[in-house]
Structures are given as structure tokens and as C-alpha cells.
Design a protein around this motif. Structure first.
Motif, PDB file in Angstrom:
ATOM      1  N   GLY A   1      -3.142  -4.890  -9.274  1.00 27.61           N
ATOM      2  CA  GLY A   1      -3.937  -4.384 -10.392  1.00 27.61           C
ATOM      3  C   GLY A   1      -3.830  -2.877 -10.540  1.00 27.61           C
ATOM      4  N   GLU A   2      -3.850  -2.166  -9.413  1.00 28.35           N
ATOM      5  CA  GLU A   2      -3.740  -0.706  -9.448  1.00 28.35           C
ATOM      6  C   GLU A   2      -2.360  -0.261  -9.936  1.00 28.35           C
ATOM      7  N   LEU A   3      -1.308  -0.973  -9.518  1.00 24.18           N
ATOM      8  CA  LEU A   3       0.036  -0.640  -9.995  1.00 24.18           C
ATOM      9  C   LEU A   3       0.138  -0.851 -11.499  1.00 24.18           C
ATOM     10  N   CYS A   4      -0.469  -1.922 -11.995  1.00 26.34           N
ATOM     11  CA  CYS A   4      -0.458  -2.167 -13.439  1.00 26.34           C
ATOM     12  C   CYS A   4      -1.181  -1.044 -14.184  1.00 26.34           C
ATOM     13  N   LYS A   5      -2.289  -0.538 -13.615  1.00 28.48           N
ATOM     14  CA  LYS A   5      -3.016   0.577 -14.233  1.00 28.48           C
ATOM     15  C   LYS A   5      -2.146   1.828 -14.310  1.00 28.48           C
ATOM     16  N   LEU A   6      -1.213   1.964 -13.381  1.00 24.26           N
ATOM     17  CA  LEU A   6      -0.300   3.110 -13.359  1.00 24.26           C
ATOM     18  C   LEU A   6       0.974   2.831 -14.160  1.00 24.26           C
ATOM     19  N   ASN A   7       0.961   1.752 -14.945  1.00 25.81           N
ATOM     20  CA  ASN A   7       2.112   1.346 -15.760  1.00 25.81           C
ATOM     21  C   ASN A   7       3.352   1.085 -14.931  1.00 25.81           C
ATOM     22  N   ASN A   8       3.163   0.463 -13.768  1.00 25.85           N
ATOM     23  CA  ASN A   8       4.282   0.150 -12.897  1.00 25.85           C
ATOM     24  C   ASN A   8       4.372  -1.363 -12.747  1.00 25.85           C
ATOM     25  N   GLN A   9       5.584  -1.860 -12.678  1.00 23.57           N
ATOM     26  CA  GLN A   9       5.800  -3.291 -12.522  1.00 23.57           C
ATOM     27  C   GLN A   9       5.359  -3.743 -11.132  1.00 23.57           C
ATOM     28  N   THR A  10       4.797  -4.923 -11.082  1.00 21.97           N
ATOM     29  CA  THR A  10       4.412  -5.501  -9.803  1.00 21.97           C
ATOM     30  C   THR A  10       5.003  -6.893  -9.688  1.00 21.97           C
TER      31      THR A  10
ATOM     32  N   LEU B   1       0.825  -1.201   0.000  1.00 21.18           N
ATOM     33  CA  LEU B   1       0.000   0.000   0.000  1.00 21.18           C
ATOM     34  C   LEU B   1       0.865   1.259   0.000  1.00 21.18           C
ATOM     35  N   ASP B   2       1.990   1.219   0.723  1.00 18.60           N
ATOM     36  CA  ASP B   2       2.927   2.350   0.703  1.00 18.60           C
ATOM     37  C   ASP B   2       3.471   2.559  -0.703  1.00 18.60           C
ATOM     38  N   LEU B   3       3.830   1.475  -1.370  1.00 16.05           N
ATOM     39  CA  LEU B   3       4.351   1.566  -2.733  1.00 16.05           C
ATOM     40  C   LEU B   3       3.297   2.145  -3.666  1.00 16.05           C
ATOM     41  N   LEU B   4       2.072   1.676  -3.574  1.00 12.94           N
ATOM     42  CA  LEU B   4       0.999   2.182  -4.422  1.00 12.94           C
ATOM     43  C   LEU B   4       0.769   3.671  -4.175  1.00 12.94           C
TER      44      LEU B   4
END
Length: 112
Positions: free
Chosen positions: A76-85, A2-5
Motif C-alpha cells: 500500500g505504501e509503495l502504491c502511495k509513492l506511485n511505485n509498482q508492487t 521494507l528495504d525496497l520501501l
């Protein structure tokens, strides 16, 4: 996670193009409570007999009832922000299973 997001979302929202898209939508507040208070709060918000940790209540009032659900949501939210998960990948899910079913049981037993 959650901190990362929250960090990624805040960083993305600093650009003028994405400011209207993100607008602090991934900020969260952690509510640490004593065991008994947490159990009552969890039961209230989950509308079930679920008093375990963690519980994440999203702005749309959707309740994520365990760490796996929270991790899937954040991924899923990180992927929406174009960030690797890194979730869900087999190695991480295997570790999660170990922590939930073996190590976590002993830690909870020791803690209580």
C-alpha cells in the motif's frame, strides 16, 4: 520489501516537491534478537500470546503481526509513492501459502 520501501521513499524525498511528504517516514530499524528474547519482546508488543516472527511496529504504534500484514502494508505504501508492487498477486500469495504452511514448518523444525 521494507528495504525496497525505504529505498523508494528516500529516492522520492530527494525531489524538492515531495520532500515534505516523505521526510524519512519509511526508515526502519531491524532488531535481531535471540529466540527467547525475541519471544518476550513479541509478547510484550503484541499484547497477546503471539511470539512468532516477524513483528513490525510502526511509528503510529500499530503492530503488524506477521509477514502477510507487513507485505500488505508495504504494498500500500509503495502504491502511495506511485511505485509498482508485486503483492498481492495470486502467484505470490500462492508461494507465500506454500512457504508458510509446508516449507516453513520443516525449516522451523530443522532449525529448532
Amino acid at each position: 520489501m521494507l528495504d525496497l520501501l525505504q529505498h523508494v521513499s528516500a529516492h522520492k524525498s530527494t525531489s524538492k516537491q515531495s520532500e515534505s511528504l516523505h521526510n524519512d517516514s519509511h526508515q526502519y530499524i531491524e532488531c535481531p534478537r535471540s529466540i527467547l528474547t525475541h519471544m518476550v519482546t513479541s509478547l510484550w508488543h503484541t499484547s497477546e500470546f503471539l511470539s512468532s516472527t516477524p513483528v513490525c511496529i510502526r511509528r503510529d504504534k500499530n503492530v503488524l503481526k506477521d509477514s502477510s500484514d507487513i507485505m500488505h502494508y508495504v504494498s500500500g505504501e509503495l502504491c502511495k509513492l506511485n511505485n509498482q508492487t508485486h503483492y498481492p498477486i495470486p502467484e505470490v500469495e500462492e508461494l507465500e501459502s506454500y512457504f508458510n504452511q509446508i516449507l516453513g514448518v520443516h525449516v522451523r523444525r530443522y532449525g529448532y
